[in-house]
Design an enzyme around this catalytic site. Structure first.
Site, mmCIF file in Angstrom:
data_model
loop_
_atom_site.group_PDB
_atom_site.id
_atom_site.type_symbol
_atom_site.label_atom_id
_atom_site.label_comp_id
_atom_site.label_asym_id
_atom_site.label_seq_id
_atom_site.Cartn_x
_atom_site.Cartn_y
_atom_site.Cartn_z
ATOM 1 N N SER A 294 20.548 9.824 50.843
ATOM 2 C CA SER A 294 21.734 9.176 50.294
ATOM 3 C C SER A 294 22.201 8.061 51.212
ATOM 4 C CB SER A 294 22.869 10.203 50.122
ATOM 5 O OG SER A 294 22.497 11.250 49.260
ATOM 6 N N SER A 332 18.869 10.990 45.373
ATOM 7 C CA SER A 332 19.685 10.205 46.296
ATOM 8 C C SER A 332 21.093 10.004 45.754
ATOM 9 C CB SER A 332 19.025 8.838 46.528
ATOM 10 O OG SER A 332 19.565 8.194 47.650
ATOM 11 N N ASP A 334 23.784 7.428 46.141
ATOM 12 C CA ASP A 334 24.013 6.057 46.612
ATOM 13 C C ASP A 334 25.327 5.579 45.998
ATOM 14 O OD1 ASP A 334 21.364 6.273 47.663
ATOM 15 O OD2 ASP A 334 20.591 5.721 45.705
#
Length: 415
Positions: A294, A332, A334
């Site tokens: 991340s 992830s 983000d």
């Protein structure tokens, strides 16, 4: 600075905020020092604190070594705080947020989206400590007697440090968040293995906290865009710096176990005394391995932007991450937040407030500056980080500066 593989007898809490003069004597070179061809003109500090009023504070928690014992450690974690106008100024800022991929958390964003305001500090920590940091920010706000509403909806974000850190031991406490809140200052923030970034890895190397800025020329408004990242995403094979495939040029120095105990038959991580195979991306970075991890990004600017424009700025963070080798994989988180320190006193009980805004056709340079500062901040996180050994003797190597520079020269990007 030493690697954090050593053992501390007691929990070490380091409130890390340094001015540029104090830090310059001990820090590693940064992207601006090296004149990496990322593009744009850095501000005086090449940091988010180039935006006047912004303050950053860290609490870093490092203790223990060896085998993981949940609740005891080893501990490699912490908290990072960003105050948009400084801890003494409670005037809300216009803000917006964006998720490139949402396998993560950033609390308080529904009200940011609805109201267009960020009403307090931003906290960043590990995945399982979001709640305690959020509650600590509320307690801190109450102590400031800063009453905007009868309730608080703090913005707190996370990335996962469970490889190096005893994340299920819940070692981040209210006191750590309060220390970061109260110690925050201007000047050049500490980077790398510090605060919420202590246990993070990034693009196959040790990651953590990084910051950078870009200043527009006077003809484009002279505005500053500052970025702070908590970098914990990506794979070595994808790492790019200023377009150079640095990850491909450094295929070794993969994660390893820093002890001599026999490994399980199905172990995917080698022992550190066993040479890695430079012809293969080993240890979880194989060609078909999924991208995981991340990145949290905070964007500050002094340009007078309204919330819908800040949403557009926040989306451009994705382009900076893409330049570096990220693509927002399924695993992830983000998540990005952007705010403007212009338009002071816009949060008001008056029936009408007057605000200023940059015209839309003047926004493109700010978009470019955001992408450039994001790439520079990630690079600074990699440059600042130290090789770190944590839970179960897992070791994550720092990106070697000499070999990174050799790659830049090989591809003709530096003299």
């Amino acid at each position: 600075m030493r690697s954090v593989s050593f053992t501390l007898a007691l929990l070490a809490v380091i409130a890390s905020t340094f001015d540029a003069a104090a830090l310059s004597a001990q820090r590693k070179p940064r992207e601006n020092d090296l004149k990496l061809p990322i593009g744009g003109t850095p501000g005086a500090l090449d940091a988010i604190t180039d935006v006047a009023g912004v303050e950053v504070g860290h609490s870093t928690i490092i203790s223990g070594s060896g085998a993981l014992v949940v609740g005891q450690g080893p501990v490699r974690t912490g908290v990072t705080i960003v105050h948009p106008r400084g801890k003494a100024n409670h005037d809300p800022v216009f803000a917006s947020w964006f998720a490139l991929n949402g396998n993560g958390e950033m609390t308080g964003t529904t009200w940011v989206q609805e109201s267009g305001f960020l009403e307090g500090p931003i906290g960043i920590t590990n995945t399982h400590s979001v709640g305690v940091v959020r509650d600590a920010i509320i307690k801190w706000e109450v102590s400031q007697k800063n009453v905007l509403q009868p309730w608080w909806l703090p913005v707190v974000a996370e990335t996962f440090d469970g490889g190096l850190n005893d994340i299920n031991g819940f070692h981040v406490k209210e006191s750590h968040a309060l220390a970061a809140l109260n110690s925050a200052a201007g000047g050049l923030p500490a980077e790398g293995v510090v605060g919420g970034g202590t246990g993070m890895r990034c693009l196959g190397f040790k990651g953590g906290i990084g910051t950078a800025s870009r200043k527009l020329p006077a003809a484009q408004g002279g505005y500053t865009v500052g970025v702070l990242v908590q970098c914990n995403f990506g794979s070595r094979r994808d790492l790019r710096i200023a377009g150079v495939p640095v990850g491909e040029e450094i295929p070794d120095l993969q994660p390893c176990i820093a002890n001599t105990a026999p490994l399980a038959a199905n172990a995917t991580v080698r022992r550190c005394d066993v040479p890695s195979e430079s012809t293969r991306d080993r240890d979880g970075d194989a060609a078909d391995a999924p991208e995981q991890g991340s990145i949290i990004v905070v964007v500050a600017t002094d340009a007078p932007l309204l919330p819908h424009q800040l949403k557009r700025v926040a989306t451009r963070v994705s382009l900076g991450i893409g330049r570096q080798g990220g693509f927002g994989g399924n695993g992830s988180g983000d998540i990005f937040v952007a705010f403007s320190t212009a338009n002071t006193n816009s949060w008001s009980s008056d029936s009408v407030s007057s605000v200023r805004m940059v015209n839309n056709d003047r926004l493109s340079p700010l978009f470019q500056a955001t992408a450039q500062a994001t790439e520079a901040a990630i690079t600074n996180a990699l440059l600042a980080a130290e090789t770190t050994t944590g839970a179960n003797d897992l070791r994550i190597y720092a990106m070697p500066l000499d070999r990174m520079l050799a790659a830049m020269r090989k591809y003709g990007r530096m003299p």
